[in-house]
Write a protein that holds these residues in place. Structure first.
Motif, PDB file in Angstrom:
ATOM      1  N   ALA A  17      75.317  71.299   9.817  1.00 13.17           N
ATOM      2  CA  ALA A  17      74.832  71.922  11.055  1.00 13.17           C
ATOM      3  C   ALA A  17      75.811  72.961  11.583  1.00 13.17           C
ATOM      4  O   ALA A  17      75.417  73.854  12.345  1.00 13.17           O
ATOM      5  CB  ALA A  17      74.558  70.862  12.114  1.00 13.17           C
ATOM      6  N   ASP A  20      76.474  76.870  14.508  1.00 12.70           N
ATOM      7  CA  ASP A  20      75.322  77.652  14.942  1.00 12.70           C
ATOM      8  C   ASP A  20      74.458  76.806  15.886  1.00 12.70           C
ATOM      9  O   ASP A  20      74.030  75.706  15.524  1.00 12.70           O
ATOM     10  CB  ASP A  20      74.505  78.080  13.717  1.00 12.70           C
ATOM     11  N   GLU A  22      71.372  77.100  16.940  1.00 16.44           N
ATOM     12  CA  GLU A  22      70.012  76.808  16.468  1.00 16.44           C
ATOM     13  C   GLU A  22      70.036  75.746  15.371  1.00 16.44           C
ATOM     14  O   GLU A  22      69.180  74.862  15.326  1.00 16.44           O
ATOM     15  CB  GLU A  22      69.312  78.073  15.972  1.00 16.44           C
ATOM     16  N   TYR A  23      71.019  75.843  14.487  1.00  9.91           N
ATOM     17  CA  TYR A  23      71.144  74.844  13.430  1.00  9.91           C
ATOM     18  C   TYR A  23      71.454  73.474  14.032  1.00  9.91           C
ATOM     19  O   TYR A  23      70.912  72.453  13.605  1.00  9.91           O
ATOM     20  CB  TYR A  23      72.242  75.250  12.456  1.00  9.91           C
ATOM     21  N   TYR A  26      68.285  72.118  15.560  1.00  6.99           N
ATOM     22  CA  TYR A  26      67.400  71.642  14.494  1.00  6.99           C
ATOM     23  C   TYR A  26      67.879  70.283  13.988  1.00  6.99           C
ATOM     24  O   TYR A  26      67.079  69.349  13.838  1.00  6.99           O
ATOM     25  CB  TYR A  26      67.355  72.668  13.346  1.00  6.99           C
ATOM     26  N   GLN A  51      61.668  78.395   1.547  1.00  4.32           N
ATOM     27  CA  GLN A  51      63.113  78.195   1.530  1.00  4.32           C
ATOM     28  C   GLN A  51      63.673  78.144   0.125  1.00  4.32           C
ATOM     29  O   GLN A  51      64.847  78.470  -0.076  1.00  4.32           O
ATOM     30  CB  GLN A  51      63.466  76.907   2.293  1.00  4.32           C
ATOM     31  N   TRP A  56      68.377  77.241   4.498  1.00  7.09           N
ATOM     32  CA  TRP A  56      67.382  76.832   5.487  1.00  7.09           C
ATOM     33  C   TRP A  56      67.533  77.606   6.785  1.00  7.09           C
ATOM     34  O   TRP A  56      66.536  77.912   7.447  1.00  7.09           O
ATOM     35  CB  TRP A  56      67.438  75.322   5.733  1.00  7.09           C
ATOM     36  N   ILE A  57      68.747  77.964   7.172  1.00  6.86           N
ATOM     37  CA  ILE A  57      68.948  78.696   8.427  1.00  6.86           C
ATOM     38  C   ILE A  57      68.187  80.021   8.391  1.00  6.86           C
ATOM     39  O   ILE A  57      67.695  80.481   9.429  1.00  6.86           O
ATOM     40  CB  ILE A  57      70.452  78.899   8.750  1.00  6.86           C
ATOM     41  N   THR A  58      68.040  80.616   7.224  1.00  4.17           N
ATOM     42  CA  THR A  58      67.268  81.863   7.099  1.00  4.17           C
ATOM     43  C   THR A  58      65.822  81.609   7.511  1.00  4.17           C
ATOM     44  O   THR A  58      65.236  82.395   8.270  1.00  4.17           O
ATOM     45  CB  THR A  58      67.326  82.384   5.648  1.00  4.17           C
ATOM     46  N   LEU A  60      64.699  79.042   9.311  1.00  8.04           N
ATOM     47  CA  LEU A  60      64.683  78.602  10.701  1.00  8.04           C
ATOM     48  C   LEU A  60      64.687  79.797  11.655  1.00  8.04           C
ATOM     49  O   LEU A  60      63.935  79.826  12.628  1.00  8.04           O
ATOM     50  CB  LEU A  60      65.895  77.701  10.955  1.00  8.04           C
ATOM     51  N   ARG A  61      65.500  80.785  11.359  1.00  4.53           N
ATOM     52  CA  ARG A  61      65.569  81.980  12.221  1.00  4.53           C
ATOM     53  C   ARG A  61      64.293  82.816  12.139  1.00  4.53           C
ATOM     54  O   ARG A  61      63.946  83.513  13.084  1.00  4.53           O
ATOM     55  CB  ARG A  61      66.786  82.814  11.847  1.00  4.53           C
TER      56      ARG A  61
END
Length: 190
Positions: A17, A20, A22-23, A26, A51, A56-58, A60-61
């Motif tokens: 995590a 970040d 947002e991460y 999540y 994905q 995964w952050i890509t 998620l954003r």
């Protein structure tokens, strides 16, 4: 690197995590939390397919734009998309512009739209293991399990695409079918 990281807020989380916000949100609110329903699981399955090969952050954003472009991931809406929609999406920098993945989501939506209400949910959750021990370390977290392999095979048998065993294990983790929060993380099963 430690498998658990203490955030600036003092919370012990799975190290992936990071810092970040947002991460972390999540991780804290979604990953490993029970997710039910055909539409939410179709969305998650679709995003996990996008994905593949990326962080995964890509995804998620980009998720808000994915939701706009794919009609809220309502299967009947997405199933009605045609070649012009595919071409439009291929020009949209707000999503992952991969023709095969876009076409797979549309084809998968048609399959889901043809299923009875609750059928996708029941199908996916039927592969959740009866027992799952939370890992002590990331080294114990598998990429593929017999259950994710069986889920992938059944989905492929039904015509679904971009549903490989690794992608389906990621779906199992993110939708709470398994709990892979590591020991020491505040979300880890006691």
């Amino acid at each position: 690197m430690s498998d658990v990281r203490i955030g600036s807020d003092g919370t012990a989380r799975c190290a992936w995590a990071g810092d970040d916000a947002e991460y972390q949100r999540y991780h804290d609110e979604e990953w490993g939390t029970t997710l039910r329903g055909d539409r939410p699981l179709f969305e998650k399955m679709s995003l996990e397919g996008f994905q593949a090969g990326l962080a995964w952050i890509t995804i998620l954003r980009k998720r808000p734009r994915f939701r706009e472009v794919f009609g809220g991931f309502e299967p009947a809406t997405v199933a009605a998309f045609g070649p012009d929609d595919v071409e439009r999406m291929l020009q949209d920098a707000g999503i992952i512009r991969h023709r095969g993945k876009i076409e797979a989501v549309i084809a998968n939506a048609a399959i889901v739209a043809g299923m009875a209400d609750g059928e996708l949910d029941g199908l996916l959750w039927s592969f959740a293991p009866a027992a799952h021990r939370s890992p002590a370390t990331f080294a114990e977290v598998p990429a593929v399990t017999p259950e994710s392999t069986a889920m992938s095979a059944e989905l492929r048998r039904r015509g679904f695409r971009f549903v490989g065993p690794t992608t389906m294990y990621a779906l199992m983790q993110s939708s709470g079918m398994v709990d892979d929060h590591v020991t020491g993380c505040w979300r880890a099963a006691a």
